[in-house]
Structure formats: C-alpha cells, structure tokens
Design a protein around this motif. Structure first.
Motif, PDB file in Angstrom:
ATOM      1  N   ASN A 139       0.841  -1.194   0.000  1.00  0.00           N
ATOM      2  CA  ASN A 139       0.000   0.000   0.000  1.00  0.00           C
ATOM      3  C   ASN A 139       0.880   1.248   0.000  1.00  0.00           C
ATOM      4  O   ASN A 139       1.573   1.525   0.982  1.00  0.00           O
ATOM      5  CB  ASN A 139      -0.921   0.016   1.218  1.00  0.00           C
ATOM      6  N   TRP A 140       0.853   1.981  -1.069  1.00  0.00           N
ATOM      7  CA  TRP A 140       1.598   3.240  -1.190  1.00  0.00           C
ATOM      8  C   TRP A 140       0.657   4.369  -0.775  1.00  0.00           C
ATOM      9  O   TRP A 140       0.075   5.049  -1.612  1.00  0.00           O
ATOM     10  CB  TRP A 140       2.109   3.426  -2.615  1.00  0.00           C
ATOM     11  N   PHE A 195       4.023   6.526   5.014  1.00  0.00           N
ATOM     12  CA  PHE A 195       4.864   7.640   4.560  1.00  0.00           C
ATOM     13  C   PHE A 195       6.319   7.467   5.010  1.00  0.00           C
ATOM     14  O   PHE A 195       7.255   7.660   4.230  1.00  0.00           O
ATOM     15  CB  PHE A 195       4.301   8.958   5.083  1.00  0.00           C
ATOM     16  N   SER A 196       6.530   7.108   6.275  1.00  0.00           N
ATOM     17  CA  SER A 196       7.895   6.983   6.798  1.00  0.00           C
ATOM     18  C   SER A 196       8.681   5.904   6.054  1.00  0.00           C
ATOM     19  O   SER A 196       9.858   6.100   5.688  1.00  0.00           O
ATOM     20  CB  SER A 196       7.860   6.659   8.298  1.00  0.00           C
ATOM     21  N   LEU A 252      12.882   5.928  -0.519  1.00  0.00           N
ATOM     22  CA  LEU A 252      13.311   6.960  -1.455  1.00  0.00           C
ATOM     23  C   LEU A 252      14.717   7.453  -1.130  1.00  0.00           C
ATOM     24  O   LEU A 252      15.556   7.617  -2.028  1.00  0.00           O
ATOM     25  CB  LEU A 252      12.311   8.131  -1.408  1.00  0.00           C
ATOM     26  N   SER A 253      15.012   7.655   0.153  1.00  0.00           N
ATOM     27  CA  SER A 253      16.341   8.141   0.547  1.00  0.00           C
ATOM     28  C   SER A 253      17.414   7.089   0.262  1.00  0.00           C
ATOM     29  O   SER A 253      18.553   7.424  -0.062  1.00  0.00           O
ATOM     30  CB  SER A 253      16.350   8.512   2.032  1.00  0.00           C
ATOM     31  N   ASP A 288      -2.543   6.469  -2.981  1.00  0.00           N
ATOM     32  CA  ASP A 288      -3.078   7.827  -2.877  1.00  0.00           C
ATOM     33  C   ASP A 288      -2.054   8.798  -3.451  1.00  0.00           C
ATOM     34  O   ASP A 288      -1.043   8.381  -4.043  1.00  0.00           O
ATOM     35  CB  ASP A 288      -3.436   8.178  -1.427  1.00  0.00           C
ATOM     36  N   THR A 289      -2.306  10.084  -3.310  1.00  0.00           N
ATOM     37  CA  THR A 289      -1.426  11.084  -3.924  1.00  0.00           C
ATOM     38  C   THR A 289      -0.023  11.056  -3.334  1.00  0.00           C
ATOM     39  O   THR A 289       0.960  11.302  -4.037  1.00  0.00           O
ATOM     40  CB  THR A 289      -2.033  12.487  -3.756  1.00  0.00           C
ATOM     41  N   VAL A 290       0.070  10.763  -2.047  1.00  0.00           N
ATOM     42  CA  VAL A 290       1.394  10.682  -1.412  1.00  0.00           C
ATOM     43  C   VAL A 290       2.197   9.545  -2.024  1.00  0.00           C
ATOM     44  O   VAL A 290       3.363   9.695  -2.404  1.00  0.00           O
ATOM     45  CB  VAL A 290       1.255  10.499   0.110  1.00  0.00           C
TER      46      VAL A 290
END
Length: 378
Positions: free
Chosen positions: A22-23, A28-29, A35-36, A58-60
């Motif tokens: 689930n993205w 988020f964390s 990503l980092s 979702d958009t995030v």
C-alpha cells in the motif's frame, strides 16, 4: 530491498521492478526511507514495471513513486503496463503533471540582493503601466457611455444621481468647510508671522485670497473627496461584485456602466464644484478671522482689499479644475470597484488602491495645471 514496497526481479523476458503493498500516507515513513535509500543507490538499469501486486494508492504514494522512478520513466512504464487499474493510472498521471508544473519553481535559483531589488522595480513599473492602461480604457468607456446616455433621456436616472449627490456632496459640506476654514486660518497665521518682519502684514490678505482661490480650496476638497467618496464607490461596487450583483445585471441584459458608474460620475461632477466654492468661502473666512484678531484688519477692510487687488480670474482658475478632478476621482473609484475579484480582502486592497491613486492623480494634475497657468500668465 524493501520487500513490501519494491522488488527487483530477473525474469526470462527481462528485468522487472515489482511495485507492491500500500503506497499511502499511512506508510509515509517507510516510503521516505525507501526513497532516501535509492538516492544513494541507483535503480537497476533497463527494467519493466509490474504493478499487479500494488495495493492501495493515494497522492502521497503516487508522488513518491514518481520521485523514485522519474517522470519520464513513469510515463513510459504506465503506457506499457496494462495491468494497472485505470483509476490508479489516472492518479499517477495527474500527480506527475502537477509535479512537472511545479518543477521549474522548485529548481529556480535564488536571485541575489541586487537581482531581487531591480526585479521588484521592474515588476512595479510593469504593474503601474498595466494599471494606467486599464484606467485609461475604463475612462474611455465611461465617456462613451456618458455621451450615449445624454442622447437617450429615457435612460437618465435622476433618482440615483440625486441620491449620490446627497451622499457624496451634501454630507461632505461640514468636513470640507471645517478643514478649509482651519487651513485658511493657518495660512493667515503664517503670513502674519513672516510678513510682519518686513512690515507687510497687510499682504496677508493677498496671501490668503490667492492661495485659497487658486490652490488650497480645490486641492483640499479633491483630496477629501478622494479619501471619502472614491473609497465609498470602490467599497460599494466591490461588495456588489463579491455578491455577484453586477453579474446578475449583465445576465438581465442591463449595462452596469449606465446603472452604476454614470450616476456616480454625474453626482461628483455636480458636487465637487459646489464643495470647492464653499471651501473657498470658508478658507477666506478663516483668514479673515485671524486678520481681525491678530492684525486688526476688519472684515470690511479685508473684503475691500480682496475686491480691489485680487482679480476674479483666480476664482475661475480654481473652479475650472473641479470637474476634471471630479471625473478622475469617480472613474478611479468605480474602476477599482469593478476590479475586485470576489473576496473581502480584495475589497480592502482595491479600496486602499483607489484612495492612493485618486490622491496621486489629483496632486499630479494640480501641479500640471499650476505650471500651465503660470506659463500662460494667468
């Protein structure tokens, strides 16, 4: 690899990046960590995208996926991936477009101090020029409507004009007369103080008469009307714009310029010359009171000096500027009212702007008129 979000697989038909899990904002964390990590470690080379195991999005999550893979790669992979649901594909494409639009601003280099300074100057000059052109256009539209309505007596609106005359003219008589009376008294005080050193105190009468008839009566009255009436016009029309009353007039086939602007312009064209005349009288009375109390110049002697030494042309020079100032003040007030964009903050901003513009234009035109009359020997 973060197995729950992104997996690199080597298959018979090529290399694949499997997006799964689930993205969403809840993760988020973890997405930030992923990503980092890949900012330091490059993604595999040529690869295809497999979204068959992608859960909620979702958009995030869409923004993180785009940042991870890159805008161009995402667009290519979305075209090749037919297993992704249409709503998710549309979401990713929308977010990608939004990020692409904001990308130049995000990557914009900060200008130096001098760059920002001169940039602000250039922006201000361009804004003033656009405002000037817009005001000239509105003034032309008002003049055209005024000439048209003069030839159509059925469209004359005497009730609106009389109501505006009462509001902008009659109700302003006390403040105009009080201010000009005090200014006339101050001019007489200054004249009596300065001219007494030269033994020419009697010329205080000339100073009071010349200054009030030519300049101060019309200038003070126009500035008062700019602050009082131009702001009222802007606030009234701006409130109508916010409440969509002007749009309702247009939808009904009525011309807002005929209904709202022309009565206000005509009312100010009538009111300002009358107020200027009263200001002249009040200013002279103020000077007369000071001369009678400080210089022992009686009111009869005061009026005799004026009638013998002050030509009547000075009265007309002051009065002839009143219609021009009245038109400018009314046009600026109405123009700013029509420019309100639909919020209470905009009403306040344009009301302030109308007062500033009106006062600036009145002083500018008065200075130009003074130079013209001086060169003409009037």
């Amino acid at each position: 690899m973060q197995a729950e979000f992104l997996v690199a697989e080597q298959r018979a038909d090529g290399n694949y990046l499997c997006v799964q899990g689930n993205w969403t904002l809840d993760n988020f964390s973890a997405l930030e960590k992923l990503l980092s990590r890949y900012k330091k470690q490059a993604l595999p080379g040529q690869h295809n995208l497999d979204t068959s195991k992608l859960g909620m999005l979702d958009t995030v999550g869409a923004s993180k996926l785009i940042q991870l893979l890159g805008h161009e790669n995402v667009c290519q992979l979305l075209q090749a991936d037919s297993m992704l649901a249409a709503e998710k594909k549309a979401l990713i494409q929308t977010v990608a477009q939004a990020l692409e639009l904001t990308k130049p601003d995000m990557q914009k280099e900060k200008a130096g101090v001098f760059g920002r300074f001169f940039g602000q100057i250039g922006y201000s000059i361009a804004a003033v020029w656009q405002q000037f052109i817009s005001l000239l256009g509105f003034a032309g539209l008002t003049l055209e409507a005024l000439f048209r309505i003069l030839l159509q007596p059925r469209q004359w609106r005497f009730t609106s004009v009389v109501a505006q005359v009462q509001t902008s003219g009659l109700n302003a008589v006390p403040i105009v007369m009080l201010l000009t009376f005090m200014v006339g008294a101050v001019i007489a005080f200054l004249g009596a103080t300065v001219l007494a050193d030269f033994g020419a105190s009697v010329y205080t009468v000339h100073l009071v008469a010349f200054s009030n008839l030519r300049e101060f009566a019309i200038l003070l009255t126009a500035i008062l009307m700019a602050g009082r009436t131009a702001s009222a016009f802007t606030a009234q029309l701006g409130s109508m714009k916010v409440n969509e009353e002007i749009d309702a007039l247009k939808a009904s086939g009525l011309n807002p310029v005929y209904l709202l602007v022309i009565p206000r312009v005509l009312a100010l064209l009538v009111s300002l010359p009358i107020l200027t005349f009263l200001g002249m009288i009040s200013g002279i009375l103020g000077g007369m009171a000071v001369c009678a109390l400080s210089l022992d110049i009686s009111p009869v002697m005061f009026m005799d000096i004026i009638s013998e030494n002050v030509p009547v042309r000075h009265f007309w020079i002051g009065l002839v500027k009143a219609p021009i100032f009245a038109f400018v003040i009314a046009v600026v007030g109405c123009h700013e009212g029509f420019n309100v964009d639909g919020s209470a903050q905009s009403v306040g901003e344009h009301t302030t702007s109308s007062v500033v513009q009106s006062i600036f234009l009145v002083i500018l035109l008065d200075a130009l008129a003074a130079l013209f009359f001086m060169e003409m020997g009037w």
